[in-house]
Enzyme design. Sequence first.
Site, PDB file in Angstrom:
ATOM      1  CD  GLN A  14     101.979  39.761  91.372  1.00 22.10           C
ATOM      2  OE1 GLN A  14     101.945  38.463  91.080  1.00 22.10           O
ATOM      3  NE2 GLN A  14     101.705  40.625  90.592  1.00 22.10           N
ATOM      4  CD  GLU A  33      82.548  24.928 122.851  1.00 23.57           C
ATOM      5  OE1 GLU A  33      81.518  24.959 122.512  1.00 23.57           O
ATOM      6  OE2 GLU A  33      82.964  26.074 123.620  1.00 23.57           O
TER       7      GLU A  33
END
Length: 442
Positions: free
Chosen positions: A332, A422
């Site tokens: 898991q 940016e």
Amino acid sequence: MTMTDPKPTVSADVMSLAGELGAERAKPGWSSFSLDLNDDQVEIRDWAHTFAADVMRPAAAEWDEREETPWPVIQEAAKIGLYSLDSNINLFIDPSGLLMPLVHEELFWGDAGIGMSLMGTGLASSAIFSNGTPEQWSQWLPRCYGTPDDVQVAAFCSSEPGAGSDVSAIRTRATYDEKTDEWVINGQKAWATNGGIADIHVVVATVDPSLGTKGQAAFVVPKSEVSGLAQGTKLKKHGLRASHTADVFFDNVRIPAANVLGGKEKLDARLAKAREPRDSSGPARNASMATFEMTRHIVGAQAIGIARAAYEFALDYAKGREQFGRPIIDNQGIAFKLADMALEIDAARLLVWRAANMSSALMRGETPNYRHGEGSMAKLKAGEVAVKVTEEAIQILGGNGYTREYPVERMHRDAKIYTIFEGTSEIQRLVISRAISGMRIR
């Protein structure tokens, strides 16, 4: 309804209303929302994916190590029409707005460094398109790309050593010389993609320092036609190593007056309006921000491409790698990581597609209605997802992930810049918070 009649009764008026609404909302305007791509979009996306898989990926490690512009790959892209002005126009002219991010995701899935070498020109061409006149489009846009036999790249020069997120701090000056009808540019630009190796440089400069960002304009500077333009230091970067980034110096660079994007008359009118007292509190729109507005969701798509590449590699690795007698995905701790990676990539893509669809207003000559900073949301989420997903990919590969024998460490290096350039993640949050609050949050 009674115990003997299990069917609920519906009045005739309700049935009539439902019928009327059903007929009305069967019209195209009510069924326009769709996450399905049309056949043309799928074909173009797959075309880009094939180039990314067959040409870019095999060359990725080499050009990352060489830290040089991959001209042979750019030329291959130009030969098939993937790197060209026509291709860029084809991707832009899409009423859904999705073609551009679709192709960018695939190319950056192939390799981000090479992808930036292919798509870095788009910043300059976007600046010309968003700020220029139709005559300037015809004059300068073809020269950004060149031809398959003479490939060119272009550079957008906005950032400076003292002006990154704060575009109001730009110090590069453009002074008009009335005697010669020329602009004279002086200053230094930093972090310019393709800076110095490009012919066409689009330069954001201050015309009137007293007006802040409203006193700025963008200029086309063709290196082959001027003197005084020189490349400075080429940066050795953490990631995107196959993309050329450098400082650019302008020492009394003279260009014709007509090279100011939008034209000098329009600039003079804009400056005159900005000097009026009633205009002093209005929102500033400058050449840098106009370009970034057009490209934030596209940058987000690039980040998603990197994240998807790392996720897919980690998934395949986890299914094939055995420890303690079973595949590691059978644990898991690994499976849940991969589940979260898939979830976050899809969530980021939905934000990018929403902003892309909103941006399609540009195609109609309109301004996108980004009410809550949707473009910034897309870029912010995608950039942070790319960093997290590539880090988790390294964790899943363990020691192998930390070596250059496997591509996920390169992907992690490439991803980091997407929380910086940016507009940093902090700047994106500033844009969003101002949009949702209507306040000038600092």
